[in-house]
Motif scaffolding. Structure first.
Motif, mmCIF file in Angstrom:
data_model
loop_
_atom_site.group_PDB
_atom_site.id
_atom_site.type_symbol
_atom_site.label_atom_id
_atom_site.label_comp_id
_atom_site.label_asym_id
_atom_site.label_seq_id
_atom_site.Cartn_x
_atom_site.Cartn_y
_atom_site.Cartn_z
ATOM 1 N N GLN A 2 0.687 -1.269 -0.008
ATOM 2 C CA GLN A 2 -0.031 -0.063 0.025
ATOM 3 C C GLN A 2 0.917 1.229 -0.012
ATOM 4 O OE1 GLN A 2 -3.811 0.071 1.911
ATOM 5 N NE2 GLN A 2 -3.890 -2.154 2.309
ATOM 6 N N ASN A 3 1.820 1.277 0.731
ATOM 7 C CA ASN A 3 2.868 2.501 0.702
ATOM 8 C C ASN A 3 3.511 2.739 -0.620
ATOM 9 O OD1 ASN A 3 2.444 2.861 3.512
ATOM 10 N ND2 ASN A 3 4.265 1.837 4.380
ATOM 11 N N THR A 4 3.935 1.330 -1.097
ATOM 12 C CA THR A 4 4.455 1.655 -2.486
ATOM 13 C C THR A 4 3.591 2.235 -3.438
ATOM 14 O OG1 THR A 4 5.861 -0.433 -2.111
ATOM 15 C CG2 THR A 4 5.459 0.346 -4.334
ATOM 16 N N PHE A 5 2.411 2.016 -3.488
ATOM 17 C CA PHE A 5 1.343 2.572 -4.549
ATOM 18 C C PHE A 5 1.235 4.003 -4.142
ATOM 19 C CE2 PHE A 5 0.077 -1.765 -6.090
ATOM 20 C CZ PHE A 5 0.201 -1.591 -7.422
ATOM 21 N N LEU A 6 1.133 4.207 -2.874
ATOM 22 C CA LEU A 6 0.906 5.650 -2.477
ATOM 23 C C LEU A 6 2.209 6.667 -2.844
ATOM 24 C CD1 LEU A 6 -0.599 5.675 1.145
ATOM 25 C CD2 LEU A 6 -1.520 6.554 -1.082
ATOM 26 N N LYS A 7 3.253 5.766 -2.861
ATOM 27 C CA LYS A 7 4.261 6.687 -3.082
ATOM 28 C C LYS A 7 4.453 6.811 -4.529
ATOM 29 C CE LYS A 7 8.146 7.257 -0.386
ATOM 30 N NZ LYS A 7 9.279 6.597 0.455
#
Lengths: 180, 169
Positions: free
Chosen positions: A51-56
């Motif tokens: 999830q953090n990867t996609f947000l980034k």
């Protein structure tokens, strides 16, 4: 390539961004998840990192200049996020990165989302003992079957060095698995 | 062109002709033709049943919440207070800087005698009690002595303890 350029333009255009991003998530969520999962090992951590990867990716898509393939850029973010996540977790638990890897392997045996055989568990334990770069290279080559040229873009390392890392990783794994 | 490796001592060892010329090529060939390791291809990792459907919804929800950033509404009274406070702070800082750079800081011009005179005249509210409180630990180790009562032996003893010797000329 033209198609990718159009897709990137859609991702960077405020009018079409959300729709294009939905397509991006749908297309890459599984590949990125498994890439992350092989680094962080347990499902809950992989979920956080994914999830953090996609947000980034979403927050930085405007700064993507197309110097590498979109896929390589996203893989690089996922790899960095996974490694930072592990380092941060180790720091919070006041243990070394190596101890963190050992604790992850111990937890794997009781993990409800791990149903591996003894040999699969042994292989994961052996991979966890490899140096970080060799661990990444082995996972990306052996399980994800990425080409060295793709890995070279993701890890910013020469093809020769990657081949050498993979070679050393395989030798060490064979040694670990035959010794135990 | 000068051979970069000419500094390496051969010490009697010999190598096949052209050994180093195609070394990299042969190494890469060996690595490329290495047999595929006999490890399991499956990792044994599992995921919850509908994970990939759910995670997509979660990610898109997070992104749409990023798009809608709440706008804070500030009342006129609060806005006036913020502005007045900021102006006052700027004036105070500007005056302080001006005073330092113009050398009006009187502390810099005070001498030790000025401070002593001020304490004796009672301008500074410091009492012996205050001093005692501030240095209570140190005072416990201090012994008051009258220099007139010191014997020669005491002085020699003191000098030897603190390793003080007469300098040679």
């Amino acid at each position: 390539m033209v198609q990718e350029d159009l897709f990137i333009a859609a991702l960077q255009n405020k009018e079409t961004q959300n729709r294009a991003f939905q397509q991006l998530v749908s297309q890459y969520k599984e590949r990125l998840y498994w890439h992350i999962r092989r680094i962080v090992l347990d499902h809950d951590d992989a979920d956080d990192v994914l999830q953090n990867t996609f947000l980034k990716i979403y927050r930085n898509i405007d700064s993507f200049k197309g110097e590498s393939a979109l896929f390589s850029w996203m893989y690089r973010i996922a790899t960095n996020e996974s490694l930072s996540f592990l380092k941060q977790k180790a720091r919070k638990a006041n243990i070394t990165d190596k101890e963190m890897q050992e604790s992850k392997i111990q937890n794997l045996q009781a993990d409800v989302y791990f149903e591996g055989s003894d040999i699969q568990l042994k292989l994961q334990a052996a991979i966890a003992k490899l140096p970080e770069k060799q661990r990444l290279v082995f996972n990306m080559k052996y399980f994800e079957e990425l080409k060295y040229e793709e890995m070279s873009q993701i890890l910013d390392t020469s093809v020769g060095a990657l081949k050498s890392s993979y070679h050393h990783a395989v030798k060490k794994l064979e040694e670990y698995l035959t010794k135990d | 062109m000068e051979n970069k490796n000419s500094h390496i001592k051969k010490e009697g060892f010999k190598i096949p002709e052209n050994y180093f010329e195609n070394f990299e090529e042969r190494l890469m060939h060996t690595i490329a033709n290495e047999k595929v390791p006999d490890f399991p291809k499956e990792t044994g990792f599992k995921i919850p049943d509908t994970y990939f459907e759910d995670v997509e919804i979660d990610i898109l929800a997070k992104i749409s919440s990023e798009n809608v950033k709440p706008i804070r509404k500030i009342s006129w009274v609060k806005r006036f207070n913020y502005i007045a406070g900021s102006v006052a702070a700027i004036i105070i800082v500007a005056l302080g800087i001006n005073s330092i750079f113009n050398g009006n800081n009187e502390i810099n011009t005070l001498t030790a005698t000025d401070i002593e005179n001020s304490i004796e005249a009672g301008y500074l509210p410091i009492s012996s009690y205050d001093v005692g409180e501030a240095f209570s630990d140190d005072i416990a180790t201090i012994t008051m002595t009258n220099s007139n009562e010191l014997s020669e032996d005491d002085i020699i003893n003191y000098l030897s303890v603190y390793n003080i010797t007469q300098e040679e000329e």
